[in-house]
Design a protein around this motif. Sequence first.
Motif, short mmCIF file in Angstrom:
data_model
loop_
_atom_site.label_atom_id
_atom_site.label_comp_id
_atom_site.label_asym_id
_atom_site.label_seq_id
_atom_site.Cartn_x
_atom_site.Cartn_y
_atom_site.Cartn_z
N GLY A 21 -0.37 4.74 -5.24
CA GLY A 21 -1.22 5.41 -4.28
C GLY A 21 -2.34 6.12 -5.01
N ARG A 22 -3.20 6.80 -4.25
CA ARG A 22 -4.36 7.46 -4.84
C ARG A 22 -4.05 8.88 -5.30
N CYS B 37 5.20 9.89 0.85
CA CYS B 37 4.62 8.64 0.36
C CYS B 37 4.95 7.56 1.37
N VAL C 70 0.47 5.53 0.42
CA VAL C 70 -0.44 6.61 0.79
C VAL C 70 0.32 7.93 0.72
N GLU C 71 -0.19 8.84 -0.11
CA GLU C 71 0.44 10.14 -0.27
C GLU C 71 -0.17 11.17 0.68
N SER C 72 0.62 12.17 1.01
CA SER C 72 0.13 13.30 1.78
C SER C 72 1.02 14.50 1.48
N GLN D 222 0.85 -1.19 0.00
CA GLN D 222 0.00 0.00 0.00
C GLN D 222 0.88 1.24 0.00
N THR E 242 -2.26 13.02 -4.55
CA THR E 242 -2.51 14.23 -3.79
C THR E 242 -2.36 15.42 -4.74
#
Length: 124
Positions: free
Chosen positions: A115-116, A22, A5-7, A3, A118
Amino acid sequence: QVQLVESGGGSVQAGGSLRLSCAVSGYISRRYCVGWFRQAPGKEHEGVATFCTGGMTYYSDSVKGRFTISQDNTENTVYLQMNSLKPEDTAMYSCAADSSVWFRPLDPARYNYWGRGTQVTVSS
C-alpha cells in the motif's frame, strides 16, 4: 490485480492508541500473509507485525505486548491495534502482502504487494 489501502493514521500523544486498517482486494494466493511495516526518516524499513492465513501472528520485539494484529471475518481487512504508543513509534506505516514469506514474515524485502502508507506521529 492486488491492491492494499491503509487508513487510520494520525497524531496522538504518548501513551495513546490508534488503530490502522489495511483493506486488501484482489487474489494473492490460497495461503498468504499481510504485514505491517514502518519507516522513520533516517531509519531502516522495519517489520512490525504480520498476520498469516490460518491465524499465525508475528511481532517485532519493539511492539510485542503493545500492538495487536488481526483480520476481520471477511478476510478483506487487516487491523493493527496500537496501544501505549511511544514517540519512537513515529513513522510511515505501510501494509504489504505476499505468499512466499513464511520463513521470514517480518522481512519487508520478501513482500511484493504494498500500500501507499499512512503516517503515525506520537508526541511526548
